[in-house]
Design a protein around this motif. Structure first.
Motif, PDB file in Angstrom:
ATOM      1  N   VAL A 197       1.010  -1.118   0.017  1.00  0.00           N
ATOM      2  CA  VAL A 197      -0.008  -0.082  -0.028  1.00  0.00           C
ATOM      3  C   VAL A 197       0.931   1.276  -0.017  1.00  0.00           C
ATOM      4  O   VAL A 197       0.383   2.644  -0.404  1.00  0.00           O
ATOM      5  N   GLN A 198       1.965   1.193   0.424  1.00  0.00           N
ATOM      6  CA  GLN A 198       2.909   2.372   0.490  1.00  0.00           C
ATOM      7  C   GLN A 198       3.658   2.995  -0.736  1.00  0.00           C
ATOM      8  O   GLN A 198       4.458   3.871  -0.585  1.00  0.00           O
ATOM      9  N   ASN A 199       3.488   1.986  -1.883  1.00  0.00           N
ATOM     10  CA  ASN A 199       3.815   2.550  -3.217  1.00  0.00           C
ATOM     11  C   ASN A 199       2.867   2.368  -4.119  1.00  0.00           C
ATOM     12  O   ASN A 199       2.974   2.205  -5.281  1.00  0.00           O
ATOM     13  N   SER A 200       1.461   2.434  -3.533  1.00  0.00           N
ATOM     14  CA  SER A 200       0.142   1.946  -4.356  1.00  0.00           C
ATOM     15  C   SER A 200      -0.247   3.532  -5.013  1.00  0.00           C
ATOM     16  O   SER A 200      -0.852   3.435  -6.106  1.00  0.00           O
ATOM     17  N   GLY A 201       0.331   4.645  -4.488  1.00  0.00           N
ATOM     18  CA  GLY A 201      -0.053   5.990  -4.838  1.00  0.00           C
ATOM     19  C   GLY A 201      -1.339   6.274  -4.464  1.00  0.00           C
ATOM     20  O   GLY A 201      -1.639   7.660  -4.828  1.00  0.00           O
ATOM     21  N   MET A 202      -1.861   5.642  -3.366  1.00  0.00           N
ATOM     22  CA  MET A 202      -3.256   5.818  -2.855  1.00  0.00           C
ATOM     23  C   MET A 202      -3.069   7.024  -1.782  1.00  0.00           C
ATOM     24  O   MET A 202      -2.087   6.654  -0.800  1.00  0.00           O
ATOM     25  N   LYS A 203      -3.785   8.035  -1.751  1.00  0.00           N
ATOM     26  CA  LYS A 203      -3.679   8.894  -0.821  1.00  0.00           C
ATOM     27  C   LYS A 203      -4.093   8.434   0.494  1.00  0.00           C
ATOM     28  O   LYS A 203      -3.906   9.035   1.477  1.00  0.00           O
ATOM     29  N   LEU A 204      -4.624   7.362   0.771  1.00  0.00           N
ATOM     30  CA  LEU A 204      -5.084   6.747   1.988  1.00  0.00           C
ATOM     31  C   LEU A 204      -4.151   6.442   3.073  1.00  0.00           C
ATOM     32  O   LEU A 204      -4.238   6.459   3.908  1.00  0.00           O
ATOM     33  N   TYR A 205      -2.664   6.069   2.358  1.00  0.00           N
ATOM     34  CA  TYR A 205      -1.672   5.353   3.214  1.00  0.00           C
ATOM     35  C   TYR A 205      -0.589   6.566   2.719  1.00  0.00           C
ATOM     36  O   TYR A 205      -0.232   7.324   1.675  1.00  0.00           O
ATOM     37  N   TRP A 206       0.338   6.526   3.807  1.00  0.00           N
ATOM     38  CA  TRP A 206       1.566   7.407   3.809  1.00  0.00           C
ATOM     39  C   TRP A 206       2.522   6.848   2.554  1.00  0.00           C
ATOM     40  O   TRP A 206       3.065   5.660   2.795  1.00  0.00           O
TER      41      TRP A 206
END
Length: 591
Positions: free
Chosen positions: A228-237
């Motif tokens: 999740v942390q290199n997903s590009g999703m703003k939900l995660y740091w």
């Protein structure tokens, strides 16, 4: 109660004691329990089992040798001297050295008598680790996406659990002994949730953190982080990218190279003390709550190349509620949830190391010579545990103290615990047979979190008992001094007193995954005035309180682990507990 011998001065008495007939040697010959000062032996795991063969009853390796003269009391390296504290008052808060926590006298169960400081004699001293939650953060079955509903369901520091735990090992290795008495520390006990998601990868990391070795906290692609942390999703740091995510909006930094550093090889020196292990729900159950080892879909999904990273708020709430309310203990609803979101999953690299491990796998890992460290062989567990499928045992701490490690996880599912009738009967028998020794009981769950009495699918006729029932059993035995546990990620010390006059202290220690990242030293002393004192002293990891965003070394990551945890959105600021739950002197009447 039996003759008391000072732990700190035991070495000085070896010559004289070699001429004495130790009554416990006689007991050992009779098949009751093998004992030796400073060296522990596992006792029988169940009533019905014969003791292991003599060749299997190997003593634990000794920890630090007792010095010629007793060590002096000290505070350096403990929370008595200093505790990490914020340096600024708003936004993302940087940590630095803060004032230490003083020691608090608690006389809830017995009055403290003057002059005891000069009279007391050390009985035993040990360190408790709990809730390390070593995480394979790229595992396909993690529930990070629940953060859309509950922002603390995923925490920005989770990729750093391994260097954080290694730094805790380094702290223990640097201790000079027990802070109050100066006596040697006997061992370290972990009280469960050593791993986070019941994955083989996490179990291997845990064993190496404790016993020493090189660890690469990475699965899937051997060269790149996939999660999740290199997903590009703003939900995660998105630490290593310039994406303006939710956490950066709160002041979390942009750290180029962070993810590469987080999955880089690190090295644990291993504990320089013997260590014992207690099982927790996250060790025994996938995600710490599902009794789903036999579900072929979930087993396949754990090692597969697909990972769900995003769902809607309503769906996240429904899933979280089903877990909290124990509506899906076997995980069938979770399986259906994943199937319904199959098309939303992202591709990742498949990895067999992420497969769930069984209780037999857990036991065999502890018995593996590669992970022996300073012992004992099996870290409390024995081949008899493997044969019987049990995860509880007893061991000798010192001449006058035994330890008892319980398994309070309910295999029927859900994160709260209970204890079976067979194990409870074994506990009573062990306490009776060792009535001339003081006893310290270890478990993962606290008394109030043992409310889950679902039948164990493998033993449906073995009735489950609550924490209140366990307290009743412990209060029947005057030799019980303490019940040491974790699970709730918060420091809490609870007195228990029965109508028969017996009493003991329940000592619950905060986790090493949520701030303030603590472990606890426990010292047992005879005050020579009809009372016993238990001293509890909290410790942090060896990582410096101040962080340097440019320092992504193993030590730098361990320091960052603490600071990120302090700033984790939604994190409780009350997990350190009250002053009466931290550094204490707990007084008891001596039986």
């Amino acid at each position: 109660m039996s003759r008391i011998r000072s732990v700190a001065t035991s070495a000085a008495h070896k010559g004289r004691e070699a001429l004495e007939i130790n009554r416990r040697t006689v007991l050992a010959a009779a098949g009751a329990v093998s004992l030796s000062a400073g060296i522990g032996y596992a006792l029988r795991p169940t009533d019905s089992e014969a003791a292991p063969a003599a060749a299997e009853e190997q003593p634990v390796a000794e920890g630090r040798k007792a010095p010629a003269a007793a060590l002096a009391p000290y505070t350096k390296g403990t929370t008595l001297a200093s505790v990490a504290a914020p340096r600024n008052s708003s936004g993302y808060r940087r940590l630095g050295d803060g004032a230490g926590w003083s020691r608090v006298l608690r006389s809830d169960l017995a009055a403290a008598k003057s002059g005891r400081e000069s009279r007391r004699t050390a009985l035993a001293a040990f360190v408790q680790f709990t809730d390390l939650h070593l995480m394979d953060v790229q595992h396909p079955l993690r529930l990070e996406y629940v953060r859309v509903h509950d922002r603390h369901a995923w925490r920005p520091h989770e990729a750093l659990t391994v260097p954080g735990a290694i730094s805790l090992v380094e702290r223990v290795n640097a201790l000079r002994g027990a802070p109050v008495t100066g006596s040697p520390l006997h061992f370290v006990m972990t009280t469960g949730d050593n791993t986070d998601n019941n994955a083989h990868s996490e179990l291997e990391w845990f064993m190496k953190v404790m016993s020493g070795g090189r660890i690469t906290p990475n699965t899937g692609d051997p060269h790149h982080y996939e999660g999740v942390q290199n997903s590009g999703m703003k939900l995660y740091w998105q630490a290593s990218s310039t994406v303006r995510d939710q956490d950066k909006a709160l002041g979390f930094p942009h750290l180029a190279g962070y993810l590469a550093a987080a999955i880089r090889e690190v090295r644990s020196p291993g504990l320089n003390l013997p260590w014992y292990s207690t099982v927790g729900n996250h060790d025994a159950l996938p995600l710490g709550c599902y009794g789903s080892h036999a579900d072929p879909y979930l087993v396949a999904a754990a090692v597969a190349g697909k990972k769900l990273m995003s769902v809607g708020d309503a769906e996240a709430k429904k899933l979280q509620d089903s877990i909290r309310n124990a509506q899906d203990p076997k995980g069938s609803g979770y399986r259906d949830f994943l199937k319904a979101h199959a098309r939303s999953m992202r591709s990742v690299t498949a990895d067999e190391k992420r497969a769930p491990y069984t209780s037999a796998d857990y036991l065999k890992a502890h018995l593996d010579p590669a992970y022996q460290g300073l012992g004992p062989v099996g870290h409390g567990y024995s081949s008899a545990n493997v044969a019987a499928g049990t995860q509880y045992y007893a061991f000798r701490i010192s001449d006058d103290v035994i330890g008892i490690s319980l398994d309070t996880t309910d295999a029927g599912g859900h994160y709260d615990g209970s204890i079976g009738s067979v194990q409870l009967a074994w506990l009573e028998k062990t306490l009776r047979e060792n009535k001339d020794s003081y006893a310290v009981v270890f478990s993962h769950h606290t008394g109030k979190s043992m409310t889950n009495t679902r039948p164990d699918p493998a033993h449906p006729s073995d009735r489950r008992h609550t924490g209140a029932e366990l307290v009743t059993v412990l209060n029947r035995h005057a030799n019980v001094l303490a019940w040491v546990n974790g699970h709730i990620h918060r420091n809490l010390i609870t007195p228990h007193k029965a109508s028969n006059g017996n009493s003991f202290w329940e000592i619950t220690t905060a986790s090493h995954v949520d701030y303030p990242h603590l472990a606890r030293i426990v010292e047992l002393v005879d005050n020579k005035d009809g009372t016993i004192s238990l001293f509890t002293t909290l410790i942090e990891s060896a990582a410096p309180h101040r962080t340097d965003f440019a320092d992504l070394s193993q030590t730098g990551l361990a320091a960052l682990y603490r600071e990120l945890a302090f700033n984790a959105p939604g994190a409780s600021k009350a997990l350190a507990g009250a002053t009466t739950d931290r550094n204490t002197e707990l007084v008891l009447k001596k039986a």
